[in-house]
Design an enzyme around this catalytic site. Sequence first.
Site, PDB file in Angstrom:
ATOM      1  N   HIS A 104       0.868  -1.175   0.000  1.00 37.90           N
ATOM      2  CA  HIS A 104       0.000   0.000   0.000  1.00 37.90           C
ATOM      3  C   HIS A 104       0.908   1.231   0.000  1.00 37.90           C
ATOM      4  O   HIS A 104       1.503   1.569   1.021  1.00 37.90           O
ATOM      5  CB  HIS A 104      -0.907  -0.013   1.242  1.00 37.90           C
ATOM      6  CG  HIS A 104      -1.859  -1.161   1.241  1.00 37.90           C
ATOM      7  ND1 HIS A 104      -2.283  -1.806   2.374  1.00 37.90           N
ATOM      8  CD2 HIS A 104      -2.461  -1.800   0.189  1.00 37.90           C
ATOM      9  CE1 HIS A 104      -3.118  -2.774   2.045  1.00 37.90           C
ATOM     10  NE2 HIS A 104      -3.242  -2.798   0.721  1.00 37.90           N
TER      11      HIS A 104
ATOM     12  N   GLU B 120       1.307   4.082   2.620  1.00 37.14           N
ATOM     13  CA  GLU B 120       1.752   3.745   3.976  1.00 37.14           C
ATOM     14  C   GLU B 120       3.275   3.879   4.023  1.00 37.14           C
ATOM     15  O   GLU B 120       4.017   2.913   4.139  1.00 37.14           O
ATOM     16  CB  GLU B 120       1.243   2.352   4.343  1.00 37.14           C
ATOM     17  CG  GLU B 120      -0.284   2.329   4.412  1.00 37.14           C
ATOM     18  CD  GLU B 120      -0.900   0.937   4.380  1.00 37.14           C
ATOM     19  OE1 GLU B 120      -2.136   0.855   4.280  1.00 37.14           O
ATOM     20  OE2 GLU B 120      -0.159  -0.064   4.439  1.00 37.14           O
TER      21      GLU B 120
ATOM     22  N   HIS C 211       3.118  -2.490   7.056  1.00 30.83           N
ATOM     23  CA  HIS C 211       2.000  -1.604   6.699  1.00 30.83           C
ATOM     24  C   HIS C 211       1.817  -0.474   7.707  1.00 30.83           C
ATOM     25  O   HIS C 211       2.452  -0.442   8.747  1.00 30.83           O
ATOM     26  CB  HIS C 211       0.697  -2.416   6.683  1.00 30.83           C
ATOM     27  CG  HIS C 211       0.559  -3.335   5.510  1.00 30.83           C
ATOM     28  ND1 HIS C 211      -0.242  -3.063   4.443  1.00 30.83           N
ATOM     29  CD2 HIS C 211       1.158  -4.515   5.248  1.00 30.83           C
ATOM     30  CE1 HIS C 211      -0.153  -4.053   3.556  1.00 30.83           C
ATOM     31  NE2 HIS C 211       0.691  -4.948   4.022  1.00 30.83           N
TER      32      HIS C 211
ATOM     33  N   GLU D 161       1.583  -3.600  11.533  1.00 27.55           N
ATOM     34  CA  GLU D 161       0.893  -2.319  11.324  1.00 27.55           C
ATOM     35  C   GLU D 161       1.446  -1.253  12.259  1.00 27.55           C
ATOM     36  O   GLU D 161       1.590  -1.483  13.454  1.00 27.55           O
ATOM     37  CB  GLU D 161      -0.612  -2.472  11.593  1.00 27.55           C
ATOM     38  CG  GLU D 161      -1.325  -3.473  10.692  1.00 27.55           C
ATOM     39  CD  GLU D 161      -1.675  -2.914   9.315  1.00 27.55           C
ATOM     40  OE1 GLU D 161      -1.475  -1.696   9.095  1.00 27.55           O
ATOM     41  OE2 GLU D 161      -2.139  -3.700   8.468  1.00 27.55           O
TER      42      GLU D 161
HETATM   43 ZN    ZN Z   1      -1.702  -1.536   4.352  1.00 26.64          ZN
END
Ligand code: ZN
Length: 377
Positions: free
Chosen positions: A167, A170, A260, A336
């Site tokens: 992504h 990010e 992420h 994350e």
């Molecule tokens: Zn992500």
Amino acid sequence: MSLTFTSSFDSGAIEVDAVGDDSAELRIRPDVRSDGSRSEFRQWFHFRVGGVGSSGARLRVTNAGETTYPEGWRGYRAVARIDEQRWMRLPTGYDGRTMTIEVPPSRTIEVAYFEPYSWERHRALLADCTARGARQQRLGGSLQGRELDRLIIGSGPQPVWIIARQHPGETMAEWFVDGLLQRLLDPDDAVARGLQRMATFHIVPNMNPDGSVLGNLRTNAAGANLNREWLQPSAERSPEVLAVRDAIQATGCAAFFDIHGDEVLPYVFIAGCEMLPGFTARQQQEQGAFAADFRAASADFQSEHGYSAKKYQDDVLKLASKYIGHTFGCLSLTLEMPFKDNANAPDADAGWSSARSARLGADMLGPVLKHLERTAP
Ligand code: ZN
């Protein structure tokens, strides 16, 4: 004199509706594809403002409530830097519809969703790591022809894969990998030496070069969310995933980390593979031990807040860490970091930042070494 706006640069993205002397109305732009069409995600922004007078300016983002993660604006503060200096957080409000950013007096100020990690910096990172002993290998190309590179470090028998920025918005993910690489290539660091002896690292610092340059939050130049492509990647839609998945098949995998950022939750956490049908007691034990080691290694890491294992159902094997955990039966995690801050250790000035992301990356290496020591064949 009116304010001026531009987003015509690497990862620039904003739509400008109305501009006054000390205020403007803006809209967050959706992710774009090569053909100019738009995909369904919208959250990332990055632009420069000129001509902010001595009383500052107020920027109103009128579609904040219609973005992909509207809850991401609660407790959020935009990042900015004046005249290429240090990034800081700006006073930012959100009323459920409109986000308001207060900009201080400045000749030019750059404003973004999170500290950008430019393509130029990415290229410099690869060159720096190569000069310090990493091997660089081109795995393939993106849809728009940008290089998809991996760094290979170490000579041990256990293959460890780390990928970041599936992504592209990010950006903390590449800051994390940057910090991890700095430590892994430090010849004076005993953890790094142990890791290079036990493992061979395969690190892809940027899985989505096109999305990064286009200023997208989640998609590549075909509009594909790469972290939903792992079951059936294709050359037409997701060549980035196809190339990396093939390379992982070729080396095997002893541990996998997919890095992420989360728009909403103000914590650092991991998401594991416990929802997979074939998840074993051994995998459960390895995952738990890794999390415990990570908590001990970093006060920014915690296991209390995170995703419910029920978050994904039918589509679960489309995700990188689930696909790899299922295929290789190894420790396989999504990490994350917050866009906002770590609510357990808030920083009033910087919030979550590039520096904290990099430190977290370096701090993860100790737990990785312990995992490899426990599972060594
Ligand atoms: Zn992500």
